[in-house]
Motif scaffolding. Structure first.
Motif, mmCIF file in Angstrom:
data_model
loop_
_atom_site.group_PDB
_atom_site.id
_atom_site.type_symbol
_atom_site.label_atom_id
_atom_site.label_comp_id
_atom_site.label_asym_id
_atom_site.label_seq_id
_atom_site.Cartn_x
_atom_site.Cartn_y
_atom_site.Cartn_z
ATOM 1 N N LYS A 41 0.830 -1.206 0.000
ATOM 2 C CA LYS A 41 0.000 0.000 0.000
ATOM 3 C C LYS A 41 0.865 1.257 0.000
ATOM 4 O O LYS A 41 0.565 2.222 -0.719
ATOM 5 C CB LYS A 41 -0.936 -0.007 1.204
ATOM 6 N N PHE A 164 -9.301 -3.028 -2.237
ATOM 7 C CA PHE A 164 -9.163 -4.313 -2.913
ATOM 8 C C PHE A 164 -9.346 -5.449 -1.914
ATOM 9 O O PHE A 164 -8.583 -5.571 -0.954
ATOM 10 C CB PHE A 164 -7.783 -4.420 -3.570
ATOM 11 N N PHE A 170 -5.274 -5.749 -7.261
ATOM 12 C CA PHE A 170 -4.258 -4.793 -6.819
ATOM 13 C C PHE A 170 -2.988 -4.949 -7.635
ATOM 14 O O PHE A 170 -2.347 -3.956 -8.002
ATOM 15 C CB PHE A 170 -3.957 -4.985 -5.334
ATOM 16 N N GLY A 174 -2.822 -1.551 -8.817
ATOM 17 C CA GLY A 174 -2.280 -0.905 -7.637
ATOM 18 C C GLY A 174 -1.307 0.197 -8.028
ATOM 19 O O GLY A 174 -0.619 0.115 -9.042
ATOM 20 N N HIS A 180 -4.708 3.493 -0.866
ATOM 21 C CA HIS A 180 -5.027 2.102 -1.162
ATOM 22 C C HIS A 180 -5.390 1.367 0.125
ATOM 23 O O HIS A 180 -4.750 1.571 1.166
ATOM 24 C CB HIS A 180 -3.831 1.384 -1.790
ATOM 25 N N LEU A 182 -5.884 -2.767 1.113
ATOM 26 C CA LEU A 182 -5.636 -4.089 0.534
ATOM 27 C C LEU A 182 -5.858 -5.144 1.607
ATOM 28 O O LEU A 182 -5.376 -5.014 2.730
ATOM 29 C CB LEU A 182 -4.197 -4.166 0.009
#
Length: 470
Positions: A41, A164, A170, A174, A180, A182
């Motif tokens: 991330k 995600f 991702f 990504g 982000h 995840l």
């Protein structure tokens, strides 16, 4: 591949490092998931900021929605959306889209670029029949400097968010969002809760992408949904895939298949309830106009053409007309599009595609010239003379499909097959000569192995193996 991409996909790492990753016990890899995800991330957030510095400043139109939320429900087939199982989606259903690829990586890359896989480059590189059977490989990722849908929104002053539920989407896109989130196969309510926490802190315009995994193997909705659909939880492997061969599966196999379909319906009902909760909270918590778009990245096959598939096409798993990533039958290629707060033209033109979503969203905010997509805006409608394409199968030889005027052609050079379909019946048929010629000529080039697919890292492979990718 840039330095930012290296932690995501380990192509090019030295052999000693790869052996070390692969030698780790699975239990150790799972303990490292938290730090691994945090690293991914952070790298993704940094990559986005770097790209934004090179983009021009753009201005949305005065009547542009203040907030746009795009939700992708993994493995959501179009005909699964019914008033009984998914009332929220059914009430907002615009129509069907054809996915440009029957599995996640190339499909979501097409969603954010508005291009087919052979155009953006995240497409399979080999036509070998054992693709995807024994090792986990993925297509090349977009170049780091390639501008995409969320990049454009960011350059127009929208704060961007990508959530995600699992790693495959991702790995594909990504690094394309300012923030982000995840997870390792998180349920829809977790993604919705975390997104709403983020949204509560925003004071300006936002563009968000949520990728839900509840319909993707392993399928395990909350207990009340199992009960509502009377799914027999005692059946072995009911959450995953079983009885995938073409031979007669017997009474146990038929029982498994019937319950597996019910479990899919149960999971969709859960997702639909969460989408309703998301919509309610968007309108309650966010200031300004909100546009909500829900679609799938690909569908999911449930043995519709099992014997035909086994007789005509190689599948490296093997799993004939089941799951996704295989032959592009309608159960895989048709995904729904539901919209709320967005004006689209009636779905009565040519065959719409998932590549049309990016230009549609950009057109809706007055940024239609920011990208140069192959797709067309659904705000104005799809040309009736367009041929719509599907490519980049994950398993077996490459299989491509082309659509035009109610006809469909599926071709596999490796299998030496060219099969026509008359839609919407979707049964094999002989196409008119002129139609077959036009569809054949529209198909993109076959992969020649000139460039290699990308092998994921040992840590990433563990994450994806848990989701049934190998």
């Amino acid at each position: 591949m840039t330095g930012e991409d290296a932690p995501l996909i380990s192509s090019g790492v030295d052999a000693a490092k790869r052996r070390l990753m692969e030698s780790m016990p699975d239990a150790l890899k799972r303990r490292l998931v938290g730090p691994y995800n945090r690293m991914l991330k952070a790298k993704g957030n940094r990559a986005y900021r770097t790209r934004q510095q090179a983009l021009p400043t753009r201005s949305p139109s005065d009547d542009a929605p203040d907030h746009i939320v795009c939700v992708v429900v993994d493995a959501l087939r179009a005909d699964a959306v019914t008033a009984e199982d998914s009332a929220f989606l059914a009430e907002r259903l615009w129509g069907d889209l054809v996915t440009p690829a029957p599995w996640t990586f190339p499909a979501v890359t097409s969603l954010v670029t508005g291009e087919y896989p052979h155009e953006h480059g995240s497409v399979r590189q080999s036509d070998e029949s054992d693709t995807g059977a024994t090792d986990l490989v993925i297509p090349p990722k977009l170049p780091a400097d390639r501008e995409t849908l969320p990049d454009v929104f960011g350059s127009a002053g929208y704060e961007t968010y990508g959530g995600f539920a699992f790693h495959m989407p991702f790995f594909a896109i990504g690094g394309r969002f300012a923030t982000h989130s995840l997870y390792d196969d998180a349920p829809a309510d977790t993604l919705v809760d975390d997104y709403l926490d983020w949204a509560d802190a925003q004071t300006g315009k936002t563009f968000s992408y949520l990728h839900l995994a509840d319909l993707h193997e392993p399928v395990d909705p909350p207990a009340p949904y199992w009960g509502r659909y009377e799914v027999d939880a005692s059946i072995p492997d009911i959450k995953t895939w079983d009885y995938t061969e073409a031979a007669d599966v017997g009474p146990d196999g038929r029982r498994y298949r019937a319950n597996r379909k019910q479990l899919y319906r149960a999971a969709l009902a859960f997702v639909d309830d969460e989408l309703g909760r998301l919509s309610y909270n968007l309108n309650e918590r966010l200031d300004g106009d909100v546009a909500l778009v829900v679609t799938g990245d690909h569908g999911e096959a449930f043995w519709e053409h099992t014997e035909f598939d086994a007789a005509h096409f190689a599948d490296s798993r093997p799993a004939y007309c089941v799951d996704h990533g295989g032959t592009p039958y309608e159960s895989l290629t048709r995904v729904p599009l539901a919209v709320d707060g967005l004006d689209l033209a009636p779905a009565d033109g040519g065959t719409p595609s998932l590549i049309d979503l990016a230009p549609s969203l950009l057109d809706s905010v007055g940024l239609g010239d920011a990208l140069e997509p192959t797709g067309t805006s659904l705000v104005s409608g799809v040309p009736t003379d367009r041929v719509t394409l599907v490519e980049s199968a994950r398993y077996g030889h490459e299989k491509k499909a082309a659509y035009f005027d109610g006809w469909k052609l599926v071709v596999s050079k490796g299998d030496d097959q060219s099969v026509g379909f008359d839609l919407p019946a979707a049964e094999p048929t002989t196409l008119p000569e002129a139609v077959e010629r036009r569809l054949t000529e529209a198909l993109p080039a076959w992969p020649n192995g000139e460039h290699a697919d990308v092998r994921v890292s040992g840590m990433a492979q563990q994450r994806l193996e848990d989701l049934g990718y190998v």
